[in-house]
Design a protein around this motif. Structure first.
Motif, PDB file in Angstrom:
ATOM      1  N   ASP A  48       0.844  -1.191   0.000  1.00 11.05           N
ATOM      2  CA  ASP A  48       0.000   0.000   0.000  1.00 11.05           C
ATOM      3  C   ASP A  48       0.875   1.235   0.000  1.00 11.05           C
ATOM      4  O   ASP A  48       1.843   1.318   0.767  1.00 11.05           O
ATOM      5  N   TYR A  49       0.521   2.194  -0.834  1.00 10.87           N
ATOM      6  CA  TYR A  49       1.312   3.414  -0.948  1.00 10.87           C
ATOM      7  C   TYR A  49       1.445   4.138   0.384  1.00 10.87           C
ATOM      8  O   TYR A  49       2.504   4.710   0.672  1.00 10.87           O
ATOM      9  N   ASP A  50       0.407   4.082   1.215  1.00 10.16           N
ATOM     10  CA  ASP A  50       0.471   4.820   2.483  1.00 10.16           C
ATOM     11  C   ASP A  50       1.489   4.245   3.456  1.00 10.16           C
ATOM     12  O   ASP A  50       1.766   4.833   4.491  1.00 10.16           O
ATOM     13  N   GLN A  51       2.122   3.125   3.127  1.00  9.69           N
ATOM     14  CA  GLN A  51       3.212   2.596   3.944  1.00  9.69           C
ATOM     15  C   GLN A  51       4.509   3.375   3.714  1.00  9.69           C
ATOM     16  O   GLN A  51       5.416   3.302   4.532  1.00  9.69           O
ATOM     17  N   LEU A  52       4.599   4.099   2.585  1.00 10.65           N
ATOM     18  CA  LEU A  52       5.815   4.840   2.241  1.00 10.65           C
ATOM     19  C   LEU A  52       5.799   6.245   2.830  1.00 10.65           C
ATOM     20  O   LEU A  52       4.777   6.917   2.809  1.00 10.65           O
ATOM     21  N   GLN A  53       6.944   6.655   3.316  1.00 11.05           N
ATOM     22  CA  GLN A  53       7.191   8.053   3.661  1.00 11.05           C
ATOM     23  C   GLN A  53       8.099   8.569   2.548  1.00 11.05           C
ATOM     24  O   GLN A  53       9.245   8.133   2.438  1.00 11.05           O
ATOM     25  N   VAL A  54       7.586   9.457   1.707  1.00  8.82           N
ATOM     26  CA  VAL A  54       8.307   9.889   0.506  1.00  8.82           C
ATOM     27  C   VAL A  54       8.803  11.315   0.669  1.00  8.82           C
ATOM     28  O   VAL A  54       8.055  12.202   1.089  1.00  8.82           O
ATOM     29  N   GLU A  55      10.073  11.521   0.351  1.00  3.78           N
ATOM     30  CA  GLU A  55      10.671  12.864   0.285  1.00  3.78           C
ATOM     31  C   GLU A  55      10.996  13.132  -1.169  1.00  3.78           C
ATOM     32  O   GLU A  55      11.681  12.339  -1.814  1.00  3.78           O
ATOM     33  N   GLY A  56      10.523  14.237  -1.690  1.00  9.53           N
ATOM     34  CA  GLY A  56      10.668  14.561  -3.102  1.00  9.53           C
ATOM     35  C   GLY A  56       9.372  14.257  -3.819  1.00  9.53           C
ATOM     36  O   GLY A  56       8.453  13.660  -3.249  1.00  9.53           O
ATOM     37  N   THR A  57       9.292  14.680  -5.056  1.00 13.65           N
ATOM     38  CA  THR A  57       8.055  14.515  -5.817  1.00 13.65           C
ATOM     39  C   THR A  57       8.328  13.778  -7.119  1.00 13.65           C
ATOM     40  O   THR A  57       8.869  14.362  -8.065  1.00 13.65           O
ATOM     41  N   PRO A  58       7.953  12.496  -7.171  1.00 17.30           N
ATOM     42  CA  PRO A  58       8.119  11.784  -8.435  1.00 17.30           C
ATOM     43  C   PRO A  58       7.087  12.275  -9.451  1.00 17.30           C
ATOM     44  O   PRO A  58       6.054  12.829  -9.080  1.00 17.30           O
TER      45      PRO A  58
END
Length: 149
Positions: A48-58
């Motif tokens: 699930d995407y909400d498991q990721l903590q993302v820095e930056g904008t793909p």
């Protein structure tokens, strides 16, 4: 892998982390996966995407999957590293690209899709589940990976 897991693109503009353990990975040998990975196959981990903590904008571009559904391909705008795929924008369920992990050394595929398109010379473990194409319900199959091993 059961602590914090990290990954990102080649240039470092996009980083992500998530709490482990990771679900089982699978390999796809279809023409599209070979093209996107620029290799003999692509390895992915469904989550699930909400498991990721993302820095930056793909950024993303959309292709049509074999199923006929839209597939949104997320990658770094600077270096082009493919990070994950999703059937929706914003992403919900994704297939994280194993090669984008900082340490993928302990990850082996628990299944193989599209072996009918497998690159010559690639040998597969016959004990691992394989499909000439893909299961009728590939999402359900991904959810059951590793349960029969």
């Amino acid at each position: 892998m059961d602590d914090m897991i990290a990954g990102g693109c080649q240039c470092g503009a996009i980083r992500y982390s998530l709490a482990g353990p990771l679900p089982p990975a699978y390999a796809c040998h279809c023409g599209e996966c070979k093209k996107q990975s620029a290799s003999a196959f692509s390895m992915s981990i469904p989550l699930d995407y909400d498991q990721l903590q993302v820095e930056g904008t793909p950024i993303s571009f959309t292709t049509t999957a074999f199923s006929g559904r839209a597939k949104h391909n997320f990658f770094c705008a600077n270096c082009g590293t493919r990070l994950w795929h999703s059937g929706s924008i914003p992403p919900d369920s994704i297939t994280l690209k194993v090669g984008s992990l900082d340490d993928s050394s302990g990850i082996a595929p628990q299944g193989h899709l599209w072996v009918s398109k497998k690159q010559a010379g690639i040998k597969l473990d016959q004990a691992i589940e394989q499909f000439d194409t893909q299961p009728d319900d590939v999402t359900e199959w991904r959810g059951n990976l590793g349960q029969n091993s």
